[in-house]
Design a protein around this motif. Structure first.
Motif, short mmCIF file in Angstrom:
data_model
loop_
_atom_site.label_atom_id
_atom_site.label_comp_id
_atom_site.label_asym_id
_atom_site.label_seq_id
_atom_site.Cartn_x
_atom_site.Cartn_y
_atom_site.Cartn_z
N GLN A 126 28.17 29.63 51.31
CA GLN A 126 29.55 29.26 51.62
C GLN A 126 30.55 30.03 50.76
N ALA A 127 30.26 31.29 50.53
CA ALA A 127 31.20 32.12 49.78
C ALA A 127 31.45 33.36 50.64
N CYS A 128 32.71 33.57 51.01
CA CYS A 128 33.02 34.70 51.87
C CYS A 128 33.58 35.85 51.04
N ALA A 129 33.98 36.91 51.70
CA ALA A 129 34.46 38.12 51.00
C ALA A 129 35.64 37.81 50.06
N VAL A 130 36.49 36.88 50.47
CA VAL A 130 37.65 36.53 49.62
C VAL A 130 37.17 35.83 48.34
N ASP A 131 36.25 34.87 48.51
CA ASP A 131 35.74 34.12 47.35
C ASP A 131 34.97 35.05 46.42
N LEU A 132 34.35 36.07 46.98
CA LEU A 132 33.57 37.00 46.17
C LEU A 132 34.45 38.07 45.53
N GLY A 133 35.68 38.16 45.96
CA GLY A 133 36.60 39.14 45.39
C GLY A 133 36.25 40.56 45.79
N LEU A 134 35.74 40.73 47.01
CA LEU A 134 35.43 42.09 47.47
C LEU A 134 36.74 42.85 47.72
N LEU A 175 42.42 39.87 51.37
CA LEU A 175 43.56 39.20 50.74
C LEU A 175 43.44 37.68 50.87
N PRO A 176 43.86 36.97 49.84
CA PRO A 176 43.84 35.50 49.91
C PRO A 176 44.98 35.00 50.80
N MET A 200 40.41 32.94 24.26
CA MET A 200 40.74 34.15 25.01
C MET A 200 42.23 34.25 25.24
N ASP A 201 42.69 35.50 25.35
CA ASP A 201 44.05 35.72 25.81
C ASP A 201 43.91 36.03 27.29
N TYR A 202 44.41 35.12 28.12
CA TYR A 202 44.16 35.24 29.55
C TYR A 202 45.06 36.24 30.27
N ARG A 203 46.02 36.79 29.57
CA ARG A 203 46.92 37.78 30.17
C ARG A 203 47.39 37.34 31.56
N TYR A 204 47.96 36.14 31.59
CA TYR A 204 48.47 35.63 32.87
C TYR A 204 49.53 36.57 33.45
N PHE A 205 49.51 36.78 34.73
CA PHE A 205 50.66 37.42 35.39
C PHE A 205 50.69 36.97 36.84
N PRO A 206 51.87 37.00 37.47
CA PRO A 206 51.98 36.51 38.86
C PRO A 206 51.05 37.30 39.77
N ASP A 207 50.35 36.60 40.66
CA ASP A 207 49.41 37.27 41.54
C ASP A 207 50.17 38.04 42.62
N PRO A 208 50.03 39.36 42.63
CA PRO A 208 50.80 40.17 43.60
C PRO A 208 50.31 39.99 45.04
N ASP A 209 49.14 39.38 45.22
CA ASP A 209 48.61 39.19 46.58
C ASP A 209 49.15 37.94 47.27
N LEU A 210 49.84 37.09 46.50
CA LEU A 210 50.29 35.82 47.09
C LEU A 210 51.80 35.65 46.94
#
Ligand code: ADP
Ligand code: MG
Length: 476
Positions: A36-44, A48-49, A268-278
């Motif tokens: 139950q993991a598709c290309a989006v969930d796998l991050g191929l 795009l999400p 960890m420093d997660y280096r958050y930034f706005p997701d450009p795909d959404l």
């Protein structure tokens, strides 16, 4: 020195959508690994999400239910870190602009006092996959079915002052998300879990102490235990002149201890930034109003109504409104039987006891609301006594049919034949002449003895009111 505990909880609740937060893959629990993991969930690359609109509606519902601000604009951000169960190399979450902010939840404590706990924020995010260590000798398996499962992370203010308060808050939140229908709240399946932030400070001090974060606790009992153990650990350190370090700790239920996972320096420093795909999520006032119309009656409102409509005690109403299913069940029984207090007693008493004993949920109760109501009607019309009803209930639970069938099959009908009762009564008087004289002489306590003897001789099936009546005639 007197110490005060300070606790803030971060609860992760899985939203009950059928598909994932950014893909069409199924969220159903228990499927074979990686089916139950598709290309989006796998991050191929090249995919795009796409945001699942349902999670936005669910977050709005939640925001309204806790009196929060639903943000007109919220933004998804990438939280970057490397871990084998995170193939994209980042988790999509919300950072600076969460969808829900500034809410509150009232909790009731065991001593009857109430307290309002602030909810700082609630944000949408995706879950990661799962590492499997057991079935793979010397290796780790990865199951990505969970990747992309929608979560709502609910962050509280550091407003709780004891493990008991933290448990009360967690339970209340659990009940709320289930009322709203936004989560199944299944804790075994990981649909509802929390991180507990715990610190202590000298009583009276204003500043908070340094906190430790206890990760991933998935039961109410463990939250209480983990917090209490952690509080003791911190007090021991401070009283020995040491310093608590800010760190993430893991609660080990088997050893009943908390262990360090990583300190702040290793964080960890997660280096958050706005997701450009959404795109940012925009919510209009009309949209909020539309969702408001779909809100069910919430636990507090239901409780108040139960107290006023059914003349229930606060205690009874509290138990009955704990879950929406239990509340519905009770109302169904009360409506069909026309006996509110009796319905409340049976649902809280016998029924809940059996459900608890067998670890069953009300939704799978072998005794349905129809069946229980049917039995209460037979108590009401004097076909059976309250005592015999216990026997009937037990038989219904064992699947022997409805109340009427059982009463007939087992011959449990109450005997209201005056002649039959009188015959037994005369026998008992004849066998206990001394007691009868004493009763006539004014020793009223013996009334209970005679009624009891008749009931016993008739297998509990005599109508007690009638026995009393006849006895009085004998004394007149
Ligand atoms: P982080 O950004 O490290 O996750 P937050 O400020 O978001 O930290 O807080 C996380 C949680 O910890 C919140 O629930 C908050 O109420 C709680 N918290 C913050 N400081 C303390 C403290 N000193 N003691 C106990 N809980 C705390
Ligand atoms: Mg946080």
């Amino acid at each position: 020195m007197q110490w005060e505990t300070v606790i803030g909880l971060e609860i992760h609740t899985q939203l009950a959508t059928r598909s994932k937060i950014f893909s069409a893959a199924s969220t159903a629990y228990g499927a074979e690994a990686n089916t139950q993991a598709c290309a989006v969930d796998l991050g191929l690359p090249g995919v795009l999400p796409v945001l699942n609109a349902e999670v936005v509606t669910m977050a709005i519902k939640f925001g309204l239910a806790i009196d929060a601000t639903v943000a007109p604009l919220s933004v998804f951000a990438r939280k970057n870190y490397f871990y084998p169960d995170l193939p994209k190399g980042y988790q999509i979450s919300q950072m600076e602009l969460p969808i829900v902010e500034h809410g509150k939840l009232e909790i009731s404590l065991e001593d009857g006092t109430k307290k309002v706990i602030g909810v700082t924020r609630a944000h949408l995010e995706e879950d990661a996959g799962k590492s499997l260590h057991e079935d793979f000798q010397g290796m780790t398996g990865i199951d990505l079915n969970r990747a992309g499962t929608p979560l709502l992370e609910i962050v509280s203010e550091p407003d709780m002052r004891s493990a008991k308060e933290a448990v009360a808050y967690m339970k209340k939140m659990h009940s709320l998300v289930r009322y709203l229908g936004i989560s199944d709240g299944n804790m075994q399946e990981g649909s509802f879990r929390c991180d507990a932030n715990v610190s202590v400070r000298p009583k009276g001090q204003k500043e908070f102490g340094t906190r430790a974060e206890l990760k991933n606790i998935n039961s109410f009992r463990f939250v209480e235990r983990a917090i209490n153990i952690e509080v003791e650990r911190q007090i021991d350190i401070l009283e020995a002149g040491g310093k608590v370090v800010q760190e993430t700790r893991l609660y080990d239920a088997n050893k009943d201890e908390t262990r360090s996972m990583r300190s702040k320096e290793e964080a960890m420093d997660y280096r958050y930034f706005p997701d450009p795909d959404l795109l940012p999520v925009e919510i209009t006032a009309e949209q909020i109003e539309t969702v408001r119309q779909t809100l069910p009656e919430l636990p507090e409102a239901k409780k108040t109504r139960f107290i006023s409509d059914y003349q229930l005690s606060e205690y009874d109403a509290d138990i009955l409104t704990n879950s929406r299913e239990l509340a519905d069940y009770f109302e169904d029984v009360a409506r069909q039987s026309g006996e509110t207090k009796l319905s409340a007693n049976w649902v809280i008493g016998e029924l809940s006891a059996m459900l608890n004993k067998e670890g069953k949920d009300i939704s799978v109760s072998p005794v349905s609301a129809d069946m229980l109501a049917g039995m209460l009607i037979r108590i009401k019309d004097n076909t059976i006594s309250g005592k015999i009803a216990k026997e009937v209930f037990e038989a219904m639970w064992q699947g022997e049919g409805d109340a009427d069938t059982i009463i007939d099959n087992k011959g449990l009908r109450q005997i209201s034949d005056t002649g039959a009762i009188e015959k037994v009564l005369d026998e008992i008087i004849a066998a206990n002449p001394q007691q009868f004289d004493q009763l006539k002489g004014g020793k009223d306590k013996l009334m209970g003895f005679f009624v009891g003897q008749v009931m016993k001789a008739m297998g509990g099936k005599a109508n007690p009111a009638q026995v009393n009546e006849l006895m009085k005639k004998k004394l007149a």
